[in-house]
Design a protein around this motif. Structure first.
Motif, short mmCIF file in Angstrom:
data_model
loop_
_atom_site.label_atom_id
_atom_site.label_comp_id
_atom_site.label_asym_id
_atom_site.label_seq_id
_atom_site.Cartn_x
_atom_site.Cartn_y
_atom_site.Cartn_z
N LEU A 192 -4.54 -2.68 12.22
CA LEU A 192 -3.68 -2.17 11.15
C LEU A 192 -2.21 -2.29 11.53
O LEU A 192 -1.84 -2.16 12.71
N ASP A 193 -1.38 -2.50 10.52
CA ASP A 193 0.08 -2.54 10.70
C ASP A 193 0.58 -1.11 10.58
O ASP A 193 0.54 -0.52 9.49
N ARG A 233 0.32 -1.15 -0.90
CA ARG A 233 0.85 -2.04 0.14
C ARG A 233 1.58 -1.30 1.24
O ARG A 233 1.67 -1.79 2.35
N LYS A 275 -5.83 -5.22 -4.62
CA LYS A 275 -5.08 -4.38 -3.69
C LYS A 275 -4.14 -3.48 -4.49
O LYS A 275 -3.26 -3.95 -5.17
N ARG A 315 -7.03 -0.15 5.33
CA ARG A 315 -7.96 -1.22 5.68
C ARG A 315 -8.41 -1.98 4.43
O ARG A 315 -8.39 -3.20 4.40
N SER A 316 -8.80 -1.24 3.43
CA SER A 316 -9.35 -1.89 2.23
C SER A 316 -8.28 -2.65 1.45
O SER A 316 -8.58 -3.67 0.84
N ASP A 317 -7.04 -2.18 1.48
CA ASP A 317 -5.96 -2.84 0.73
C ASP A 317 -5.06 -3.70 1.60
O ASP A 317 -4.10 -4.28 1.12
N GLN A 318 -5.37 -3.77 2.90
CA GLN A 318 -4.54 -4.48 3.87
C GLN A 318 -3.08 -4.03 3.77
O GLN A 318 -2.14 -4.83 3.73
N LYS A 344 0.30 -1.56 4.88
CA LYS A 344 1.05 -1.06 6.04
C LYS A 344 1.02 0.47 6.00
O LYS A 344 1.15 1.07 4.94
#
Length: 111
Positions: free
Chosen positions: A82-83, A5, A2, A29-32, A34
Motif C-alpha cells: 500500500l501507498d 483514491r 474505484k 486495497r480494493s480501490d488501489q 493512497k
C-alpha cells in the motif's frame, strides 16, 4: 470501479485500538488508493506556555513520538504494497483535519 483514491485516516496513537486502520486499509486495497495516516498534537494551554519554560521542546518531543508511532503503523501496510504517508499535525484536531482534507483533496476521511 474505484471510488476512492486518497484516503485520510485520523488516528490517536495514544490508544491501543487502531481497528479503524484495518478498515481503511481494506478500502485502499480494493480501490488501489493512497492512505495518509495523521495524528494531531494539540496546542499547549496558555497557562502551560507561561509557566513551562521548555514547552516548545515538550511539544517537539510529542510530535516526534507520534511520528514514530504512525511510521510503525504504516510499516506493515507498506509491506503489503500500500501507498502510505504519515503526518503529524499541530493544532485543534477538527480544524487541522479539515485543513488537511482541503490541502490534499482527500476523498474519504476515516476517524
Amino acid at each position: 470501479m474505484k471510488r476512492f483514491r486518497n484516503i485520510l485516516v485520523s488516528l490517536d496513537t495514544r490508544h491501543e485500538d487502531q481497528s479503524i486502520l484495518e478498515s481503511a486499509a481494506e478500502v485502499a486495497r480494493s480501490d488501489q488508493a493512497k492512505l495518509t495516516l495523521v495524528d494531531v498534537v494539540p496546542p499547549m494551554a496558555w497557562m502551560t506556555r507561561l509557566l513551562v519554560p521548555d514547552h516548545e521542546y515538550i511539544q517537539q518531543l510529542m510530535t516526534e513520538e507520534k511520528q514514530q508511532q504512525l511510521e510503525a503503523l504504516a510499516g506493515s501496510l507498506r509491506d503489503e504494497g500500500l501507498d502510505v504517508e504519515t503526518k503529524v499535525l499541530l493544532g485543534k484536531t477538527s480544524t487541522e483535519i479539515i485543513r488537511e482534507v482541503l490541502r490534499n483533496r482527500h476523498d474519504l476521511v476515516d476517524h
